[in-house]
Design a protein around this motif. Structure first.
Motif, PDB file in Angstrom:
ATOM      1  N   ILE A  53      14.411  17.179  29.292  1.00 41.29           N
ATOM      2  CA  ILE A  53      15.265  18.326  29.762  1.00 41.29           C
ATOM      3  C   ILE A  53      15.624  18.947  28.773  1.00 41.29           C
ATOM      4  CG2 ILE A  53      17.562  18.655  31.035  1.00 41.29           C
ATOM      5  CD1 ILE A  53      17.541  15.722  32.166  1.00 41.29           C
ATOM      6  N   VAL A  55      18.319  22.003  27.584  1.00 44.13           N
ATOM      7  CA  VAL A  55      19.646  22.545  27.588  1.00 44.13           C
ATOM      8  C   VAL A  55      19.837  23.893  26.798  1.00 44.13           C
ATOM      9  CG1 VAL A  55      22.282  22.027  27.745  1.00 44.13           C
ATOM     10  CG2 VAL A  55      20.619  19.966  28.115  1.00 44.13           C
ATOM     11  N   VAL A  79      18.689  23.302  31.922  1.00 43.25           N
ATOM     12  CA  VAL A  79      20.254  23.377  32.243  1.00 43.25           C
ATOM     13  C   VAL A  79      20.759  24.550  31.510  1.00 43.25           C
ATOM     14  CG1 VAL A  79      22.416  22.127  32.312  1.00 43.25           C
ATOM     15  CG2 VAL A  79      20.180  20.759  32.571  1.00 43.25           C
ATOM     16  N   VAL A 138      23.186  17.570  33.335  1.00 41.63           N
ATOM     17  CA  VAL A 138      21.968  16.875  32.893  1.00 41.63           C
ATOM     18  C   VAL A 138      22.122  15.444  33.409  1.00 41.63           C
ATOM     19  CG1 VAL A 138      21.382  15.776  30.787  1.00 41.63           C
ATOM     20  CG2 VAL A 138      22.146  18.314  30.591  1.00 41.63           C
ATOM     21  N   THR A 141      20.754  15.372  36.822  1.00 39.82           N
ATOM     22  CA  THR A 141      19.308  15.598  36.744  1.00 39.82           C
ATOM     23  C   THR A 141      18.461  14.237  36.199  1.00 39.82           C
ATOM     24  OG1 THR A 141      19.597  17.885  36.098  1.00 39.82           O
ATOM     25  CG2 THR A 141      17.257  16.887  35.715  1.00 39.82           C
TER      26      THR A 141
END
Length: 180
Positions: A53, A55, A79, A138, A141
């Motif tokens: 992921i 950010v 994100v 996060v 997710t």
């Protein structure tokens, strides 16, 4: 002061190293991978491939588009968080066939047309509020919650403490812009 990781003694220091040092003081058992080089089109794809992921809390439009496009190309969820004066935005892009940042903002504004934080000012608590919302997204997710901000932009107004969700419409044309 909106950057709570840093103190006066960090002025002039590399932000990545200063943040790592401060966070290690809070928890010595966390492993940090820090990057002191500027994120560019030449290194973004290789960096992003290493993570599940991405950010984004950067403060300029060119980097936002670079991050979004690299997430699309590496198939990584993004994100997103942004702040401006008394308002903040949070969303999750490129997740579960959802839209990318370009579906919300197809083209970057002209350089210098939007004042940056140091020119216009930002209320000091706003980065923490938006950052906390990003951290929440996060976690959602990772846990594959269905009630995430995918397909929606959350807009927080700190002057009247209001939240509003804006639906983001995805289309093949917006997605194709970043795949070039």
């Amino acid at each position: 002061q909106r950057q709570v990781l840093f103190s006066i003694s960090d002025v002039g220091a590399n932000k990545a190293l200063a943040a790592k040092n401060r966070l290690e003081q809070l928890n010595q058992f966390i492993q940090f991978n820090i990057y002191q080089d500027k994120l560019t089109a030449n290194n973004a794809l290789e960096l992003f491939k290493q993570y599940d992921i991405i950010v984004d809390g950067n403060d300029n439009f060119s980097t936002r588009y670079l991050v979004s496009d690299a997430c699309v190309k590496t198939n990584k969820p993004l994100v997103y968080g942004a702040i401006y004066k008394f308002e903040g935005q949070v969303s999750v892009f490129n997740y579960n066939n959802g839209p990318s940042y370009r579906c919300l903002f197809s083209e970057a504004p002209e350089a210098g047309s939007v004042p940056n934080c140091s020119e216009i000012g930002v209320i000091g608590v706003l980065p923490g509020i938006i950052g906390t919302q990003q951290a929440n997204e996060v976690i959602k997710t990772i846990l594959n919650f269905k009630e995430d901000l995918n397909n929606n932009l959350l807009v927080f107004n700190s002057t009247n403490i209001s939240l509003r969700k804006v639906k983001i419409n995805s289309s093949p044309s917006c997605e194709n812009k970043c795949k070039k």
